[in-house]
Scaffold this active site. Sequence first.
Site, PDB file in Angstrom:
ATOM      1  N   ASP A 137     -45.403 111.254  96.749  1.00  0.00           N
ATOM      2  CA  ASP A 137     -45.202 110.762  95.392  1.00  0.00           C
ATOM      3  C   ASP A 137     -46.085 111.502  94.397  1.00  0.00           C
ATOM      4  O   ASP A 137     -46.856 112.394  94.760  1.00  0.00           O
ATOM      5  CB  ASP A 137     -45.403 109.240  95.318  1.00  0.00           C
ATOM      6  CG  ASP A 137     -46.823 108.805  95.648  1.00  0.00           C
ATOM      7  OD1 ASP A 137     -47.762 109.556  95.329  1.00  0.00           O
ATOM      8  OD2 ASP A 137     -46.995 107.708  96.202  1.00  0.00           O
ATOM      9  N   LYS A 197     -42.488 109.050  91.060  1.00  0.00           N
ATOM     10  CA  LYS A 197     -42.031 108.291  89.900  1.00  0.00           C
ATOM     11  C   LYS A 197     -43.248 107.719  89.199  1.00  0.00           C
ATOM     12  O   LYS A 197     -44.277 107.457  89.808  1.00  0.00           O
ATOM     13  CB  LYS A 197     -41.071 107.186  90.303  1.00  0.00           C
ATOM     14  CG  LYS A 197     -41.508 106.334  91.485  1.00  0.00           C
ATOM     15  CD  LYS A 197     -40.409 105.402  91.894  1.00  0.00           C
ATOM     16  CE  LYS A 197     -40.744 104.688  93.205  1.00  0.00           C
ATOM     17  NZ  LYS A 197     -40.724 105.592  94.349  1.00  0.00           N
TER      18      LYS A 197
END
Length: 486
Positions: free
Chosen positions: A248, A270
């Site tokens: 991530d 994200k």
Amino acid sequence: MNYLPIFVDLKNRPVLVVGGGHVAVRKIYALLKADALVKVVAEKLHSSLQILVNEGKVEWLAKAFEASQVTSSYLVIAATDDNALNQQVFDTAESQQRLVNVVDDQPRCSYIFPSIIDRSPVQIAISSGGAAPVLIRLLREKLEALIPHNLGAMADIATRWRSAVKTQFPQLTQRRRFWEKLFTHQSFQRLTENHQIEQAEALVESELQNNNPVLGEVSLVGAGPGDAGLLTLKGLQTIQQADVVLYDALVSEAVLELVRRDADKVFVGKRAGKHSVKQDDTNQLLVKYAKQGKRVVRLKGGDPFVFGRGGEELEILKAENIPFSVVPGITAALGATAYAGIPLTHRDHAQTAMFITGHLKPDGNRLKWETLAQGNQTLVVYMGTIKAAELSAELQKHGKPSDTPVAIISNGTLPNQQVQTGVLSELAELAEKAPTPALIVIGEVVKLQKDLAWFGKEAVQFVSTQETLWQKPTLQNKETHWKQAA
């Protein structure tokens, strides 16, 4: 990187060595191990070198150096105590675009010799690029003691069985898994250590015949808050065994550098309000790669079970009957506050620490502000900068004093870590100036930051827009210094 580490095949290739003393002898012995065709130019030879010439292992080309000798050479080494001659050799080699090494004279080297740990055919080269040769010698001594001497035997066996293993396992993932299992097999290690090569090869054959089908699996690994040194040992081992890593946006570049080089790295990052990969898509990727028989790592910043949606991902894997495991990580609330000099609990200031997220589901439960506003506790807010104004207002509305100390830690534990401190009534203003990702800390323990800060440069004070009861707000940053007039 000043030098590209490469291994050169010198077998039956001519290498010119200018010089015949003991320094040249050391280099020549190394060249002969690589089966190079060594040609020496020297007025006289060291006794050890004379023996090599007499045995036909080295050719004494000439007594005087000439430019034409470089033309047919693959590599050139100047190992004399004549500075002018060394310069002549260097200039000639450079003009003919030949790689040249002037021993112990780094500015006149287009290549250098690293320190070698030899477990042929396994070789480990170490170099500081000439910056700290003594340090490299000490490092080599430590590694020599740590690295087992049976690596060469293991590699030789692997070479002989490579074709059979490839026939048995046509897929790369299957072969990789087989070799990893074999090389970590205690009996295989013991047999090679004891030079029982026939028995070791019999074990290889047995493992080939009895090998089970390769099953995929998923490991959720906490990458920690950023500093690669905070990655756990098990986390490091897991990412170095992975076939594919889904990472991530909060995983630092330093941690990603530790992932196995031939592993596929897939970004599934994200941020609040800036979704680049939907969670459902990430879930499906985990399932897809695992069903392909791959070792999958889901690498998450901090800890996968602290506001990392790790539980949601495991529920999907459980429903698909995919094996999984979890490697905890140091969450940002622990790592970033420690590096900022803010203890989460303190007998005089906080007996409770609470972690909350500022990024709730639209239809999620509201926060219990009455509980969050209580005293004698530390409140740590993940992903809270975009909700800083609401956070400040609600806490004050429910009884939290407006002069409660607060801190915003940006890029915690990284070299560009930035710490801003102020009071609760100024939280929204501080959040506007804070780079992301950032962590908000609210509570009396923030008072201690000024004295306990140890990472990075000393905090720089700035003038607040309003008076505080305990100290002026501060900004801690290696590179930034800003002031705001009253």
